[in-house]
Design a protein around this motif. Structure first.
Motif, short mmCIF file in Angstrom:
data_model
loop_
_atom_site.label_atom_id
_atom_site.label_comp_id
_atom_site.label_asym_id
_atom_site.label_seq_id
_atom_site.Cartn_x
_atom_site.Cartn_y
_atom_site.Cartn_z
N GLU A 251 -6.25 -2.82 4.54
CA GLU A 251 -7.09 -1.69 4.53
C GLU A 251 -6.09 -0.92 4.11
O GLU A 251 -7.26 0.23 3.28
N ASN A 252 -5.39 0.06 4.97
CA ASN A 252 -5.26 1.32 5.69
C ASN A 252 -3.88 1.66 4.00
O ASN A 252 -3.30 2.80 4.34
N ILE A 253 -3.81 0.52 3.32
CA ILE A 253 -2.10 0.78 2.51
C ILE A 253 -2.61 1.38 1.56
O ILE A 253 -3.80 1.61 0.82
N ARG A 254 -1.47 2.85 1.59
CA ARG A 254 -1.69 4.02 0.51
C ARG A 254 -0.26 4.13 -0.88
O ARG A 254 -0.68 3.94 -2.19
N SER A 255 0.36 3.17 -0.18
CA SER A 255 1.95 3.67 -0.82
C SER A 255 2.25 5.23 -1.32
O SER A 255 1.80 4.16 -2.61
N GLU B 32 -1.98 -1.34 -9.23
CA GLU B 32 -2.73 -2.90 -9.19
C GLU B 32 -2.25 -3.58 -7.95
O GLU B 32 -2.90 -4.22 -7.38
N MET B 33 -0.82 -2.98 -7.85
CA MET B 33 -0.74 -4.17 -6.66
C MET B 33 -0.71 -3.54 -5.69
O MET B 33 -1.16 -4.31 -4.80
N VAL B 34 -0.80 -2.34 -5.34
CA VAL B 34 -1.74 -1.31 -4.36
C VAL B 34 -2.82 -2.28 -4.16
O VAL B 34 -3.59 -2.10 -2.35
N THR B 35 -3.90 -2.34 -4.97
CA THR B 35 -5.35 -1.99 -4.33
C THR B 35 -5.29 -3.57 -4.40
O THR B 35 -5.71 -4.20 -2.86
N LEU B 36 -4.35 -4.77 -4.28
CA LEU B 36 -4.32 -6.08 -3.99
C LEU B 36 -3.71 -5.86 -3.09
O LEU B 36 -4.51 -7.01 -2.03
N LEU B 37 -3.24 -5.34 -2.10
CA LEU B 37 -2.38 -5.15 -0.66
C LEU B 37 -3.48 -4.96 -0.11
O LEU B 37 -3.22 -4.28 1.29
N GLN B 38 -4.63 -3.47 -0.27
CA GLN B 38 -5.67 -3.25 0.45
C GLN B 38 -6.53 -4.13 1.43
O GLN B 38 -7.81 -3.86 1.95
N ASP B 39 -6.55 -5.45 0.67
CA ASP B 39 -7.24 -6.74 0.86
C ASP B 39 -6.42 -6.74 2.23
O ASP B 39 -5.11 -8.29 2.29
N PRO B 40 -7.02 -7.50 3.36
CA PRO B 40 -5.93 -7.43 4.36
C PRO B 40 -5.46 -9.20 4.27
O PRO B 40 -4.54 -10.04 4.93
N LYS B 41 -6.23 -10.22 3.26
CA LYS B 41 -6.25 -11.50 2.63
C LYS B 41 -4.64 -11.33 2.16
O LYS B 41 -4.27 -12.60 1.59
N THR B 42 -4.18 -10.38 1.30
CA THR B 42 -3.09 -10.32 0.28
C THR B 42 -2.67 -11.11 0.67
O THR B 42 -1.65 -10.08 1.84
N LYS B 43 -1.47 -11.66 0.41
CA LYS B 43 -0.49 -11.67 0.56
C LYS B 43 1.01 -11.47 0.13
O LYS B 43 1.25 -11.40 -1.40
N GLY B 44 2.09 -11.14 0.66
CA GLY B 44 2.91 -10.39 -0.30
C GLY B 44 4.86 -11.72 0.25
O GLY B 44 4.81 -11.62 1.22
N ILE B 45 5.44 -11.18 -0.57
CA ILE B 45 7.16 -11.14 0.26
C ILE B 45 7.97 -9.82 -0.76
O ILE B 45 7.97 -10.08 -1.56
#
Length: 138
Positions: free
Chosen positions: A11-15, A119-132
């Protein structure tokens, strides 16, 4: 050579950082960590295979980093450096500068976290989001 690192959102990802991109094995993130794009990574610098580390330490190595989150892809180009230490047990940082520390994975990168699509940052603000986070060295 190609190596993939999985990570999660927080939730705290700002990028917003203009010089670096970081992923960490840590699960906790404060809003001050504005270069961090992912937490709970399954690898840090110390965990990378030796053959990959050897290529990262070559200043002639051209490295492509691909960050995939949902339908979004963000690509960064960087360089290897002979002084890379690659021993940090929690973090990976790619940098626009030539600065080297145990967390540094690559230098002279062409982008930083402030350019990630919002839009990617918004997704990453959800702890359920996974990335590679994919490292490719040709």
């Amino acid at each position: 050579m190609r190596f993939e690192i999985e990570f999660s959102g927080h939730e705290n990802i700002r990028s917003n950082h203009q010089k670096t991109i970081e992923i960490t094995k840590e699960s906790h993130l404060t809003p001050q960590g504005d270069c961090i794009i992912g937490v709970n990574a399954n690898h840090a610098c110390a965990d990378l295979p030796q053959d990959l580390k050897k290529k990262l330490k070559n200043s002639d190595s051209n490295i492509t980093f691909s960050i995939d989150v949902g339908d979004y892809n963000f690509t960064v180009e960087g360089k290897g450096h002979p002084d890379l230490i690659l021993t940090h047990t929690e973090d990976i940082v790619i940098r626009k500068s030539d600065f080297v520390c145990p967390r540094t994975l690559a230098v002279k990168c062409d982008k930083a976290s402030d350019l990630l699509p919002r839009e990617m940052v918004t997704l990453l603000q959800d702890p359920k989001t996974k990335g590679i986070f994919t490292i490719t060295i040709n």
